[in-house]
Design a protein around this motif. Structure first.
Motif, PDB file in Angstrom:
ATOM      1  N   ILE A 172       6.234  55.030  28.221  1.00  0.00           N
ATOM      2  CA  ILE A 172       7.369  55.947  28.277  1.00  0.00           C
ATOM      3  C   ILE A 172       6.905  57.348  27.892  1.00  0.00           C
ATOM      4  CG2 ILE A 172       9.612  56.518  27.272  1.00  0.00           C
ATOM      5  CD1 ILE A 172      10.140  53.579  26.937  1.00  0.00           C
ATOM      6  N   VAL A 173       7.332  58.342  28.686  1.00  0.00           N
ATOM      7  CA  VAL A 173       7.004  59.745  28.393  1.00  0.00           C
ATOM      8  C   VAL A 173       8.234  60.614  28.602  1.00  0.00           C
ATOM      9  CG1 VAL A 173       4.550  59.557  28.996  1.00  0.00           C
ATOM     10  CG2 VAL A 173       6.200  60.230  30.749  1.00  0.00           C
ATOM     11  N   ALA A 174       8.196  61.807  28.022  1.00  0.00           N
ATOM     12  CA  ALA A 174       9.233  62.803  28.270  1.00  0.00           C
ATOM     13  C   ALA A 174       8.952  63.438  29.628  1.00  0.00           C
ATOM     14  CB  ALA A 174       9.223  63.859  27.175  1.00  0.00           C
ATOM     15  N   ALA A 175       9.995  63.601  30.422  1.00  0.00           N
ATOM     16  CA  ALA A 175       9.861  64.230  31.739  1.00  0.00           C
ATOM     17  C   ALA A 175      11.106  65.064  32.003  1.00  0.00           C
ATOM     18  CB  ALA A 175       9.700  63.174  32.827  1.00  0.00           C
ATOM     19  N   CYS A 176      10.916  66.222  32.610  1.00  0.00           N
ATOM     20  CA  CYS A 176      12.087  67.022  32.977  1.00  0.00           C
ATOM     21  C   CYS A 176      12.788  66.318  34.139  1.00  0.00           C
ATOM     22  CB  CYS A 176      11.688  68.453  33.335  1.00  0.00           C
ATOM     23  SG  CYS A 176      10.716  68.603  34.839  1.00  0.00           S
ATOM     24  N   ALA A 177      14.064  66.606  34.325  1.00  0.00           N
ATOM     25  CA  ALA A 177      14.846  65.936  35.360  1.00  0.00           C
ATOM     26  C   ALA A 177      14.246  66.123  36.764  1.00  0.00           C
ATOM     27  CB  ALA A 177      16.299  66.406  35.306  1.00  0.00           C
ATOM     28  N   PRO A 178      13.796  67.341  37.135  1.00  0.00           N
ATOM     29  CA  PRO A 178      13.207  67.475  38.476  1.00  0.00           C
ATOM     30  C   PRO A 178      11.958  66.609  38.665  1.00  0.00           C
ATOM     31  CG  PRO A 178      13.805  69.634  37.613  1.00  0.00           C
ATOM     32  CD  PRO A 178      13.987  68.649  36.497  1.00  0.00           C
ATOM     33  N   CYS A 179      11.070  66.555  37.670  1.00  0.00           N
ATOM     34  CA  CYS A 179       9.867  65.718  37.784  1.00  0.00           C
ATOM     35  C   CYS A 179      10.236  64.242  37.838  1.00  0.00           C
ATOM     36  CB  CYS A 179       8.910  65.971  36.623  1.00  0.00           C
ATOM     37  SG  CYS A 179       7.988  67.518  36.766  1.00  0.00           S
ATOM     38  N   ASN A 180      11.218  63.840  37.043  1.00  0.00           N
ATOM     39  CA  ASN A 180      11.641  62.443  37.028  1.00  0.00           C
ATOM     40  C   ASN A 180      12.203  62.049  38.393  1.00  0.00           C
ATOM     41  OD1 ASN A 180      12.234  59.866  36.113  1.00  0.00           O
ATOM     42  ND2 ASN A 180      13.303  60.563  34.298  1.00  0.00           N
ATOM     43  N   ARG A 181      12.999  62.940  39.002  1.00  0.00           N
ATOM     44  CA  ARG A 181      13.548  62.650  40.334  1.00  0.00           C
ATOM     45  C   ARG A 181      12.428  62.621  41.385  1.00  0.00           C
ATOM     46  NH1 ARG A 181      17.764  65.997  38.508  1.00  0.00           N
ATOM     47  NH2 ARG A 181      16.809  67.812  39.494  1.00  0.00           N
ATOM     48  N   ARG A 182      11.485  63.552  41.275  1.00  0.00           N
ATOM     49  CA  ARG A 182      10.394  63.620  42.243  1.00  0.00           C
ATOM     50  C   ARG A 182       9.517  62.369  42.181  1.00  0.00           C
ATOM     51  NH1 ARG A 182       6.438  67.900  41.062  1.00  0.00           N
ATOM     52  NH2 ARG A 182       4.626  66.661  41.543  1.00  0.00           N
ATOM     53  N   LYS A 183       9.239  61.903  40.969  1.00  0.00           N
ATOM     54  CA  LYS A 183       8.399  60.716  40.800  1.00  0.00           C
ATOM     55  C   LYS A 183       9.150  59.458  41.232  1.00  0.00           C
ATOM     56  CE  LYS A 183       5.795  58.149  37.387  1.00  0.00           C
ATOM     57  NZ  LYS A 183       6.673  57.017  37.210  1.00  0.00           N
ATOM     58  N   ALA A 184      10.421  59.413  40.940  1.00  0.00           N
ATOM     59  CA  ALA A 184      11.289  58.274  41.284  1.00  0.00           C
ATOM     60  C   ALA A 184      10.665  56.962  40.816  1.00  0.00           C
ATOM     61  CB  ALA A 184      11.606  58.279  42.767  1.00  0.00           C
ATOM     62  N   ASP A 185      10.582  55.978  41.696  1.00  0.00           N
ATOM     63  CA  ASP A 185      10.043  54.672  41.280  1.00  0.00           C
ATOM     64  C   ASP A 185       8.635  54.451  41.850  1.00  0.00           C
ATOM     65  OD1 ASP A 185      10.684  54.251  43.922  1.00  0.00           O
ATOM     66  OD2 ASP A 185      11.458  52.223  43.602  1.00  0.00           O
ATOM     67  N   ARG A 186       7.876  55.531  41.973  1.00  0.00           N
ATOM     68  CA  ARG A 186       6.514  55.419  42.484  1.00  0.00           C
ATOM     69  C   ARG A 186       5.505  55.402  41.342  1.00  0.00           C
ATOM     70  NH1 ARG A 186       7.525  59.939  47.011  1.00  0.00           N
ATOM     71  NH2 ARG A 186       8.750  60.715  45.282  1.00  0.00           N
ATOM     72  N   LEU A 187       4.345  54.862  41.624  1.00  0.00           N
ATOM     73  CA  LEU A 187       3.253  54.833  40.647  1.00  0.00           C
ATOM     74  C   LEU A 187       2.614  56.217  40.563  1.00  0.00           C
ATOM     75  CD1 LEU A 187       1.682  51.414  41.711  1.00  0.00           C
ATOM     76  CD2 LEU A 187       3.022  51.879  39.653  1.00  0.00           C
ATOM     77  N   PRO A 188       2.047  56.574  39.397  1.00  0.00           N
ATOM     78  CA  PRO A 188       1.475  57.916  39.226  1.00  0.00           C
ATOM     79  C   PRO A 188       0.444  58.286  40.300  1.00  0.00           C
ATOM     80  CG  PRO A 188       1.582  56.794  37.124  1.00  0.00           C
ATOM     81  CD  PRO A 188       1.973  55.794  38.167  1.00  0.00           C
ATOM     82  N   HIS A 189      -0.419  57.347  40.688  1.00  0.00           N
ATOM     83  CA  HIS A 189      -1.446  57.689  41.676  1.00  0.00           C
ATOM     84  C   HIS A 189      -0.871  57.863  43.084  1.00  0.00           C
ATOM     85  CE1 HIS A 189      -1.292  53.289  42.253  1.00  0.00           C
ATOM     86  NE2 HIS A 189      -1.729  53.545  43.486  1.00  0.00           N
ATOM     87  N   GLN A 190       0.283  57.288  43.366  1.00  0.00           N
ATOM     88  CA  GLN A 190       0.894  57.417  44.690  1.00  0.00           C
ATOM     89  C   GLN A 190       1.407  58.828  44.948  1.00  0.00           C
ATOM     90  OE1 GLN A 190       3.830  54.261  44.268  1.00  0.00           O
ATOM     91  NE2 GLN A 190       2.706  52.966  45.720  1.00  0.00           N
ATOM     92  N   ILE A 191       1.844  59.485  43.888  1.00  0.00           N
ATOM     93  CA  ILE A 191       2.424  60.820  44.037  1.00  0.00           C
ATOM     94  C   ILE A 191       1.593  61.887  43.322  1.00  0.00           C
ATOM     95  CG2 ILE A 191       3.992  60.586  42.083  1.00  0.00           C
ATOM     96  CD1 ILE A 191       6.097  62.002  43.969  1.00  0.00           C
TER      97      ILE A 191
END
Length: 164
Positions: free
Chosen positions: A109-128
């Motif tokens: 679990i990490v802190a993320a701003c809302a735009p980054c959280n939406r951009r990442k969505a349910d993808r793995l870190p290396h995918q995006i």
């Protein structure tokens, strides 16, 4: 009052009343005193600011024992998005999404701003290509002390090296 273990490790924050009881029962000693004395009908005592327990208390260090809260995650991550560094609109993000088998422990679990959280969505870190700036970990006791007492007195700073 800041409570130190017998080894001078910070372990908790308590009220003046609780600190006084520990002192009167000889379970703790005063390390730092304030400028005002505590008075009662039959005596007085210098007001403690930092106390140290006389005997060592084993503090559980299991990560599942430390409650994971949004504020604790934000404090651990320096109140900053771990993807872009923004300090506004913070949310909590699972690095490995739960839908992909990720857990809800300190290490995912990490802190993320809302735009980054939406951009990442349910993808793995290396995918995006979005990797946290620092590896998520269980925070030290100083984080929980900071959350319990938002204003850290100057006399506490030497006992909280990472908070100084």
């Amino acid at each position: 009052m800041l409570v130190l273990n017998a080894t001078y490790e910070p372990i908790n924050v308590c009220t003046v009343r609780r600190a006084t009881v520990l002192l009167l029962k000889d379970k703790a000693e005063v390390v730092e005193v304030g400028s005002v004395d505590l008075h009662w009908a039959t005596g007085s005592l210098p007001r403690p600011v930092v106390i140290r327990l006389v005997t060592y208390v084993r503090v559980p260090r299991d990560s599942h024992k430390r409650k994971i809260t949004r504020r604790a995650v934000f404090a651990r991550d320096g109140w900053m998005c771990q993807y872009c560094g923004a300090r506004t609109s913070l949310t909590v993000d699972h690095v490995i999404p739960r839908s992909k088998g990720g857990g809800s422990g300190w290490d995912n679990i990490v802190a993320a701003c809302a735009p980054c959280n939406r951009r990442k969505a349910d993808r793995l870190p290396h995918q995006i290509h979005m990797h946290p700036r620092t590896k998520p970990h269980t925070p030290g006791a100083h984080i929980f002390i900071q959350l319990a007492s938002p204003t850290i007195p100057a006399t506490w700073r030497q006992y909280l090296p990472q908070a100084a």
